[in-house]
Design an enzyme around this catalytic site. Structure first.
Site, PDB file in Angstrom:
ATOM      1  N   GLU A 176      17.885   1.013  15.202  1.00 19.18           N
ATOM      2  CA  GLU A 176      19.035   0.184  15.546  1.00 19.18           C
ATOM      3  C   GLU A 176      20.118   0.999  16.237  1.00 19.18           C
ATOM      4  OE1 GLU A 176      19.663  -3.117  12.296  1.00 19.18           O
ATOM      5  OE2 GLU A 176      18.861  -1.315  11.315  1.00 19.18           O
ATOM      6  N   ASN A 198      27.515   2.935  12.296  1.00 26.73           N
ATOM      7  CA  ASN A 198      26.886   1.787  11.636  1.00 26.73           C
ATOM      8  C   ASN A 198      27.386   1.758  10.194  1.00 26.73           C
ATOM      9  OD1 ASN A 198      25.212  -0.103  10.420  1.00 26.73           O
ATOM     10  ND2 ASN A 198      23.354   0.616  11.437  1.00 26.73           N
ATOM     11  N   HIS A 255      19.972  -8.926  11.746  1.00 21.89           N
ATOM     12  CA  HIS A 255      19.011  -7.885  12.148  1.00 21.89           C
ATOM     13  C   HIS A 255      18.670  -7.999  13.640  1.00 21.89           C
ATOM     14  CE1 HIS A 255      17.419  -7.666   7.735  1.00 21.89           C
ATOM     15  NE2 HIS A 255      18.376  -6.761   7.931  1.00 21.89           N
ATOM     16  N   ARG A 262      28.287  -1.142  15.169  1.00 17.21           N
ATOM     17  CA  ARG A 262      27.544  -2.292  14.676  1.00 17.21           C
ATOM     18  C   ARG A 262      28.521  -3.229  13.974  1.00 17.21           C
ATOM     19  NH1 ARG A 262      24.497  -2.925   9.064  1.00 17.21           N
ATOM     20  NH2 ARG A 262      23.364  -4.865   9.434  1.00 17.21           N
ATOM     21  N   ARG A 300      18.156  -9.723  -2.905  1.00 15.05           N
ATOM     22  CA  ARG A 300      18.496 -11.100  -2.536  1.00 15.05           C
ATOM     23  C   ARG A 300      17.309 -12.027  -2.766  1.00 15.05           C
ATOM     24  NH1 ARG A 300      20.312  -8.899   3.054  1.00 15.05           N
ATOM     25  NH2 ARG A 300      22.254  -7.828   2.538  1.00 15.05           N
TER      26      ARG A 300
END
Length: 372
Positions: free
Chosen positions: A356, A8, A154, A65, A215
């Site tokens: 994940e 990842n 996500h 990923r 963000r």
């Protein structure tokens, strides 16, 4: 086929897991990749160091990923030269992430040429978005020419925690309606109807939607024009401002919710305001997705903030009692995967730890099994 390596690659880190069946045999995270005075010089060096260190005897495959799959990739795929080139073509849609993902794939293919490699796309779970949700109201020909639409991100996390929540509640996944809230440094909301994403807060990029660590989330586009005309900022400067110097960092000077909470508790007005802005944005999405779904069986919190910040969970759902959504203070203060709503609540509120990498490993095995 049970031994799977998961890579990842983030913008400045590489997380890895080596699975033998369901068991994690080795794991770690290489931080500060490419940063001055930090870790490895680049992602290639980081991944090469990981592969050289691990015992990969009997490895069945590598799962990668990949943040952006555009409209081309709606499910995990075996990586060949054509797939690699197609991911490269999508770099303009994810310039901060896809290059790092490609670096990991490149090194793994070179180091393990006889081992199947599988790409798992963050955007794939959201390919079920209805066109009315995915479409922005701009000139249709311009949007089609430049790939402007809602893609969502996500996806592996929302898929994993929604399925885990159904298991926790003893409900059939295909019959469950949920609102999942992935609240980390990046944050997104997702409406999951019968195991399918039908709305999500992130859009063409991970910038849209909830307030995040650095963000801005949702923003009037006029702010961009105003900064260009009145402040004289260039496109790259505005991009940097909204992606790296906004959100909690822009409001308080720190991007860690733990520090924001500590400052808020100490009476810091800026931290208190940031907390309120953060939580109210979540509230508005939960309410909107409730209306969209019509019936909600569970609201699920996950990721670093979602799993560990009890005040955020309580404040984000405050005032939604008339919708059957409530948080029990004692349960909210606990730990681990659990239900934190009161007994008999119409809507279950859950905390589920995301994984994940485990989801990537699961999907990698499925692709390898299908390939024979």
């Amino acid at each position: 086929m049970s031994r799977i390596l998961v890579l990842n690659c983030g913008s400045s880190s590489v997380k890895y897991r080596l699975y033998d069946g369901d068991q994690v045999r080795d794991k770690g995270t290489v931080e500060r990749v490419g940063e001055p005075g930090g870790g490895p010089a680049d992602h290639e060096s980081a991944v090469r160091g990981i592969i050289d260190r691990l015992d990969l005897t009997g490895l069945a495959g590598v799962g990668h990923r990949v943040v952006h799959g555009g409209r081309k990739f709606s499910e995990p795929v075996l990586i060949d030269d054509a797939v690699f080139a197609a991911i490269e073509d999508l770099v303009p849609l994810a310039p901060l992430h896809n290059p790092a993902n490609l670096a990991g794939i490149r090194v793994a293919r070179e180091a393990l040429p006889d081992t199947p490699q599988v790409a798992i796309f963050d955007t794939a779970f959201h390919h079920t978005l209805p066109e009315a949700v995915a479409t922005y109201a701009i000139d249709r020909e311009v949007a089609q020419r430049y790939g402007i639409r809602r893609y969502g991100f996500h996806g592996t996390s929302h898929a994993y925690v929604s399925r885990r929540a159904a298991d926790l509640l003893g409900r059939p996944y295909a019959e469950s309606n949920m609102i999942t809230l992935h609240l980390g440094n990046g944050a997104s909301a997702c409406a999951v109807q019968g195991g399918r994403s039908v709305a999500t807060s992130m859009g063409m990029s991970p910038l849209e939607g909830l307030v995040m660590g650095t963000r801005s989330g949702d923003l009037d586009p006029t702010v961009i024009f105003h900064l260009r005309r009145e402040a004289g900022l260039g496109v790259d400067e505005i991009d940097d401002l909204l992606n790296h110097r906004s959100g909690l960092l822009g409001l308080t000077g720190v991007n860690d919710m733990r520090e924001v909470l500590a400052r808020r508790d100490a009476g810091d007005a800026a931290a208190a305001l940031a907390f309120d802005v953060y939580c109210r944005r979540i509230t508005s999405y939960v309410g909107g997705y409730y209306a969209l779904l019509g019936r909600v069986d569970a609201v699920v919190f996950t990721a670093g903030v979602g799993e560990h910040a009890a005040p955020v969970r309580a404040a984000s759902l405050a005032g939604l009692e008339r919708l059957g959504i409530a948080v029990d203070p004692a349960r909210n203060a606990g730990s681990g995967d659990r239900v934190i709503s009161p007994d008999g609540a119409e809507v279950a509120v859950c905390v589920i730890g995301t994984d994940e990498e485990r989801e990537i490993a699961r999907e990698t095995r499925e692709v390898l099994a299908a390939a024979g």
